[in-house]
Design a protein around this motif. Structure first.
Motif, PDB file in Angstrom:
ATOM      1  N   ILE A 140      42.274  43.330  40.070  1.00  0.00           N
ATOM      2  CA  ILE A 140      41.332  42.210  40.089  1.00  0.00           C
ATOM      3  C   ILE A 140      40.930  41.943  38.646  1.00  0.00           C
ATOM      4  O   ILE A 140      40.424  42.839  37.960  1.00  0.00           O
ATOM      5  CB  ILE A 140      40.066  42.550  40.898  1.00  0.00           C
ATOM      6  N   LEU A 141      41.203  40.746  38.178  1.00  0.00           N
ATOM      7  CA  LEU A 141      40.726  40.349  36.858  1.00  0.00           C
ATOM      8  C   LEU A 141      39.527  39.441  37.115  1.00  0.00           C
ATOM      9  O   LEU A 141      39.665  38.330  37.629  1.00  0.00           O
ATOM     10  CB  LEU A 141      41.820  39.635  36.069  1.00  0.00           C
ATOM     11  N   ASN A 142      38.375  39.952  36.783  1.00  0.00           N
ATOM     12  CA  ASN A 142      37.152  39.283  37.228  1.00  0.00           C
ATOM     13  C   ASN A 142      36.413  38.596  36.102  1.00  0.00           C
ATOM     14  O   ASN A 142      36.154  39.178  35.066  1.00  0.00           O
ATOM     15  CB  ASN A 142      36.217  40.325  37.855  1.00  0.00           C
ATOM     16  N   TYR A 143      36.063  37.340  36.340  1.00  0.00           N
ATOM     17  CA  TYR A 143      35.168  36.643  35.411  1.00  0.00           C
ATOM     18  C   TYR A 143      34.086  35.895  36.182  1.00  0.00           C
ATOM     19  O   TYR A 143      33.574  34.876  35.737  1.00  0.00           O
ATOM     20  CB  TYR A 143      35.948  35.748  34.440  1.00  0.00           C
ATOM     21  N   THR A 144      33.760  36.445  37.359  1.00  0.00           N
ATOM     22  CA  THR A 144      32.663  35.901  38.161  1.00  0.00           C
ATOM     23  C   THR A 144      31.329  36.308  37.532  1.00  0.00           C
ATOM     24  O   THR A 144      31.112  37.474  37.228  1.00  0.00           O
ATOM     25  CB  THR A 144      32.738  36.489  39.589  1.00  0.00           C
ATOM     26  N   ASN A 145      30.453  35.375  37.355  1.00  0.00           N
ATOM     27  CA  ASN A 145      29.115  35.636  36.800  1.00  0.00           C
ATOM     28  C   ASN A 145      28.125  35.973  37.900  1.00  0.00           C
ATOM     29  O   ASN A 145      28.377  35.654  39.059  1.00  0.00           O
ATOM     30  CB  ASN A 145      28.624  34.374  36.069  1.00  0.00           C
ATOM     31  N   PRO A 146      26.976  36.547  37.545  1.00  0.00           N
ATOM     32  CA  PRO A 146      26.646  37.187  36.265  1.00  0.00           C
ATOM     33  C   PRO A 146      27.337  38.545  36.221  1.00  0.00           C
ATOM     34  O   PRO A 146      27.191  39.359  37.122  1.00  0.00           O
ATOM     35  CB  PRO A 146      25.134  37.352  36.325  1.00  0.00           C
ATOM     36  N   GLU A 147      28.105  38.743  35.174  1.00  0.00           N
ATOM     37  CA  GLU A 147      29.113  39.800  35.203  1.00  0.00           C
ATOM     38  C   GLU A 147      28.564  41.214  35.233  1.00  0.00           C
ATOM     39  O   GLU A 147      29.158  42.086  35.848  1.00  0.00           O
ATOM     40  CB  GLU A 147      30.037  39.625  34.020  1.00  0.00           C
ATOM     41  N   THR A 148      27.474  41.472  34.542  1.00  0.00           N
ATOM     42  CA  THR A 148      26.980  42.852  34.553  1.00  0.00           C
ATOM     43  C   THR A 148      26.550  43.240  35.968  1.00  0.00           C
ATOM     44  O   THR A 148      26.844  44.335  36.440  1.00  0.00           O
ATOM     45  CB  THR A 148      25.792  43.038  33.588  1.00  0.00           C
ATOM     46  N   LEU A 149      25.870  42.319  36.632  1.00  0.00           N
ATOM     47  CA  LEU A 149      25.393  42.601  37.987  1.00  0.00           C
ATOM     48  C   LEU A 149      26.568  42.800  38.943  1.00  0.00           C
ATOM     49  O   LEU A 149      26.575  43.737  39.750  1.00  0.00           O
ATOM     50  CB  LEU A 149      24.501  41.457  38.488  1.00  0.00           C
ATOM     51  N   VAL A 150      27.543  41.935  38.829  1.00  0.00           N
ATOM     52  CA  VAL A 150      28.707  42.040  39.698  1.00  0.00           C
ATOM     53  C   VAL A 150      29.436  43.360  39.420  1.00  0.00           C
ATOM     54  O   VAL A 150      29.763  44.115  40.342  1.00  0.00           O
ATOM     55  CB  VAL A 150      29.645  40.824  39.490  1.00  0.00           C
ATOM     56  N   ALA A 151      29.647  43.669  38.145  1.00  0.00           N
ATOM     57  CA  ALA A 151      30.368  44.894  37.783  1.00  0.00           C
ATOM     58  C   ALA A 151      29.613  46.130  38.268  1.00  0.00           C
ATOM     59  O   ALA A 151      30.209  47.081  38.792  1.00  0.00           O
ATOM     60  CB  ALA A 151      30.576  44.957  36.268  1.00  0.00           C
ATOM     61  N   GLU A 152      28.305  46.110  38.111  1.00  0.00           N
ATOM     62  CA  GLU A 152      27.495  47.255  38.543  1.00  0.00           C
ATOM     63  C   GLU A 152      27.563  47.435  40.063  1.00  0.00           C
ATOM     64  O   GLU A 152      27.683  48.550  40.570  1.00  0.00           O
ATOM     65  CB  GLU A 152      26.040  47.034  38.074  1.00  0.00           C
ATOM     66  N   SER A 153      27.534  46.326  40.801  1.00  0.00           N
ATOM     67  CA  SER A 153      27.574  46.458  42.265  1.00  0.00           C
ATOM     68  C   SER A 153      28.948  46.948  42.723  1.00  0.00           C
ATOM     69  O   SER A 153      29.049  47.757  43.650  1.00  0.00           O
ATOM     70  CB  SER A 153      27.191  45.140  42.948  1.00  0.00           C
ATOM     71  N   VAL A 154      29.992  46.511  42.065  1.00  0.00           N
ATOM     72  CA  VAL A 154      31.343  46.981  42.424  1.00  0.00           C
ATOM     73  C   VAL A 154      31.483  48.466  42.101  1.00  0.00           C
ATOM     74  O   VAL A 154      32.025  49.244  42.888  1.00  0.00           O
ATOM     75  CB  VAL A 154      32.433  46.168  41.682  1.00  0.00           C
ATOM     76  N   ARG A 155      30.967  48.860  40.946  1.00  0.00           N
ATOM     77  CA  ARG A 155      31.032  50.270  40.554  1.00  0.00           C
ATOM     78  C   ARG A 155      30.369  51.154  41.619  1.00  0.00           C
ATOM     79  O   ARG A 155      30.841  52.229  41.938  1.00  0.00           O
ATOM     80  CB  ARG A 155      30.309  50.441  39.211  1.00  0.00           C
TER      81      ARG A 155
END
Ligand code: G6P
Ligand code: MN
Length: 434
Positions: A140-155
């Protein structure tokens, strides 16, 4: 060859991304492109445009648009994610509700970003679940905003999923610096640290000059100013304010998005609470796209249509190529800190330079502590964002209120509560119930 699924196929960026993919087919061979969206009309509209561009340029690739996750993701190799949960209509709410209460209204910064973040986490995690179910080996190459929040929830929910979180803003900043003052960006090795839309350059090493040019670039920004003639009006304004930020804090080059936290009063004064960036986009690029769709549909032959799309998103394709060929190219990416910034909490999600190879993103450690000014700002932002992600997973109103109160664009708890309550109401089922 590869199959690519574009999640958020109905986005106005889709034609540009597809063109970039196809222009790069020598290094990134693709035989199938799938557009996936939950909005049938927009997804099929984009298919009309993309099909037109494919034919016009004579590309050999199969294209499909689907609302069905199985069809969209099964056996795909890459998912490019640009989903925008709630679409442009909800972006307008993210921007206008905070402004109505006298605070920054922006789609990724301040509490507008939190409003969008609560929607994004929900939609994005559903999407990741589909990838897990139907294409567990896909990147998954992700550039969905807001990115920190999205990245943290995926983590938190999918710690082992193959994902790279990337934002093009540092590229945009570097390109503007290079264009304004006559440098070649290809010669640079940049050092940068921060959170997404919240960071600083530490050095810009220019290989052709064999030195760090950041000190001279800072002088040029302060004394000559950026050349903004190639930018739209709102970006030109943002970079004007960035000049002031560099003049006030001339030790580093900041990401322009920091102005929402350092100068929220100026941002609010300048904003028109009844006409925001969402309105600009609806009246501009979205209207053009609708017109193009109509033209293509009603034309009796292709020659009648003269629609052109700029290619867009070269960095995403570059990342895919670096993954595929194990090239170790360097990108600014959004990754778990784990010591990359030594004096910042380990569990923060940070944006730092990384090498991209067959195993994914390999962050580069800064090796040095960051200054207290940056650390203090970042710690507050990390805590505020973590609280919002907690609020999302725990369905906790209390945590959401803490997140809003701690957000550095919010002056006090009274306003935090007012804006939060209104955003809960306006977002409805787009948010989890708190
Ligand atoms: C930059 C940012 C993105 C943001 C975009 C907004 O590329 O890095 O995170 O989504 O600008 O552009 P827009 O034209 O939608 O306001
Ligand atoms: Mn971004």
């Amino acid at each position: 060859t590869n199959k690519v699924t574009i999640a958020g196929g109905g986005s106005g960026y889709t034609p540009g991304i597809v063109l970039t993919i196809l222009e790069n087919r020598a290094s990134f061979p693709v035989d199938e492109i799938r557009l996936y969206d939950i909005d049938e009309k927009r997804n099929s509209d984009m298919k009309v445009i993309v099909q037109y561009l494919i034919q016009k340029n004579g590309y050999d690739v199969s294209l499909k648009a689907t609302l069905d996750p199985k069809e969209a993701f099964e056996n795909t190799d890459f998912v490019f994610s640009q989903i925008r949960v709630g679409g442009i209509k909800m972006r307008e709410i993210d921007e206008k509700v905070p402004l109505k209460h006298g605070v920054v209204g922006q789609e990724t910064c301040g509490v507008g970003g939190f409003s969008y973040g609560m929607r994004s986490m929900k939609g994005f995690l559903e999407m990741v679940q589909h990838v897990q179910d139907y294409a567990p080996d896909a990147w998954i190459l992700n550039y969905t905003n807001p990115e920190t929040l999205v990245a943290e929830s995926v983590r938190r929910q999918f710690p082992d999923i193959k994902i790279i979180n990337a934002c093009d803003q540092t590229i945009a900043i570097e390109e503007l610096i290079a264009y304004s003052f006559g440098y070649e960006r290809e010669n640079w090795i940049s050092s940068y640290y921060g959170l997404n839309h919240f960071g600083w350059y530490k050095a810009i090493y220019d290989v052709s000059k064999q030195k760090d040019i950041m000190p001279e670039v800072i002088d040029q920004i302060v004394n000559e100013g950026f050349k903004t003639d190639q930018l739209g009006e709102s970006w030109a304004k943002a970079f004007k304010l960035m000049e002031r930020m560099v003049a006030d804090f001339p030790t580093h080059i900041p990401n322009n998005y920091l102005e929402y936290y350092l100068y929220p009063n100026l941002i609010v004064e300048e904003a028109d609470p009844s006409y925001t960036r969402a309105n600009e986009i609806m009246d501009g690029r979205l209207k053009q796209i609708e017109e193009a769709v109509e033209k293509i549909k009603s034309a009796s032959s292709m020659d009648e249509v003269d629609y052109e799309s700029n290619s867009h998103g070269q960095y995403i394709v570059d990342m895919a190529v670096s993954l595929l060929n194990n090239e170790n190219r360097r990108f600014m990416l959004i990754v778990p800190n784990k010591g990359a910034i030594p004096n910042l909490r380990e569990d923060a999600v940070v944006e730092v330079p990384c090498y991209v190879n067959a195993e994914g993103a390999e962050p580069i450690s800064l090796r040095e502590d960051i200054p207290d000014f940056h650390k203090g700002l970042m710690e507050a932002q990390v805590a505020s964002e973590k609280l919002l992600v907690d609020a999302f997973f725990e369905k906790s109103y209390q945590k959401a209120l803490e997140a809003f109160t701690l957000n550095q664009s919010i002056p006090n708890a009274v306003i935090a509560k007012r804006v939060l309550d209104e955003l809960i109401e306006r977002n409805g089922d787009f948010w989890v119930e708190l």
